[in-house]
Design a protein around this motif. Structure first.
Motif, PDB file in Angstrom:
ATOM      1  N   ALA A  62      36.933 122.618 -12.785  1.00 14.13           N
ATOM      2  CA  ALA A  62      36.037 123.199 -13.785  1.00 14.13           C
ATOM      3  C   ALA A  62      35.539 122.173 -14.798  1.00 14.13           C
ATOM      4  O   ALA A  62      34.489 122.359 -15.404  1.00 14.13           O
ATOM      5  N   ARG A  65      31.902 120.991 -14.825  1.00 17.04           N
ATOM      6  CA  ARG A  65      30.807 121.871 -15.244  1.00 17.04           C
ATOM      7  C   ARG A  65      29.949 121.259 -16.345  1.00 17.04           C
ATOM      8  O   ARG A  65      28.801 121.623 -16.510  1.00 17.04           O
ATOM      9  N   GLY A  68      26.866 120.083 -14.849  1.00 18.53           N
ATOM     10  CA  GLY A  68      26.003 121.042 -14.160  1.00 18.53           C
ATOM     11  C   GLY A  68      26.831 122.013 -13.346  1.00 18.53           C
ATOM     12  O   GLY A  68      28.055 121.897 -13.265  1.00 18.53           O
ATOM     13  N   GLY A  69      26.163 122.947 -12.696  1.00 16.43           N
ATOM     14  CA  GLY A  69      26.860 124.000 -11.969  1.00 16.43           C
ATOM     15  C   GLY A  69      27.078 123.730 -10.499  1.00 16.43           C
ATOM     16  O   GLY A  69      27.658 124.549  -9.792  1.00 16.43           O
ATOM     17  N   ALA A  70      26.612 122.595 -10.009  1.00 13.07           N
ATOM     18  CA  ALA A  70      26.772 122.272  -8.593  1.00 13.07           C
ATOM     19  C   ALA A  70      27.056 120.783  -8.439  1.00 13.07           C
ATOM     20  O   ALA A  70      26.805 119.993  -9.337  1.00 13.07           O
ATOM     21  N   ALA A 192      29.415 124.532  -5.179  1.00 11.89           N
ATOM     22  CA  ALA A 192      29.336 125.092  -6.535  1.00 11.89           C
ATOM     23  C   ALA A 192      30.553 124.614  -7.299  1.00 11.89           C
ATOM     24  O   ALA A 192      31.621 124.439  -6.733  1.00 11.89           O
TER      25      ALA A 192
END
Length: 193
Positions: A62, A65, A68-70, A192
């Motif tokens: 995590a 993140r 970014g989200g990917a 992701a």
């Protein structure tokens, strides 16, 4: 350094900072004069604007993140290395680059008030792009580094607590070099975070 924005900004990129938690005595060997105070020793790249880095993270959690989200997972690191090296061979016909053309390694994270890891030479300018302060250790960074000719030159500086590294960075001219390595679909997967 200059073009990075939060959360990636690191004003001490490309250097090793030795900042003891106590006063330091500097002695002028010619006059014998001594100065005592809080000083730090910087081993840095003389022309960091000539160093180019491609950064990866070996972490998959995590904490990523913030970028970014990917992410893209590289499934064949050797193939990526070979493609970058090949692009640098082609690029070196147009741009004078230092040899060896490509250096790749994990980042060594260090504390400014402790000795650096064994095997790391803080006075070797080719080691400096692979050093970061311990506050970034969670990133578990891996780097590919190359330099324009003259990029790997050492600059040693003694600074006091008033030194402002960010002001120095603002004066550097941002530069970029584009390397074309082709599609990486065969050696990468989207994930992701």
């Amino acid at each position: 350094m200059k073009i990075e924005g939060d959360p990636r900004v690191d004003a001490y990129e490309g250097m090793h900072v030795d900042a003891p938690n106590s006063d330091v005595t500097l002695t002028n060997v010619t006059t014998g004069q001594k100065i005592v105070g809080r000083f730090a020793y910087h081993n840095e790249l003389r022309r960091p604007e000539l160093i180019f880095c491609f950064c990866l993270s070996m972490a998959y959690d995590a904490g990523l993140r913030k970028f970014g989200g990917a992410c893209i997972e590289i499934t064949d690191e050797k193939a990526l290395h070979d493609r970058i090296a090949g692009a640098l061979v082609r690029r070196s016909r147009l741009t004078r680059l230092d040899r060896p053309l490509l250096r790749a390694d994990r980042i060594t994270y260090y504390r400014t008030d402790a000795a650096v890891a064994e095997g790391v030479d803080i006075k070797n300018p080719t080691h400096l792009p692979f050093l970061k302060r311990y506050t970034y250790a969670a990133e578990q960074e891996y780097r590919y580094v190359f330099a324009r000719r003259g990029g790997y030159e050492l600059n040693q500086v003694i600074v006091n607590r008033l030194h402002q590294r960010n002001a120095d960075i603002a004066k550097l001219k941002a530069d970029e070099i584009t390397l074309r390595i082709g599609s990486i679909r065969d050696i990468a997967e989207a994930r992701a975070v």
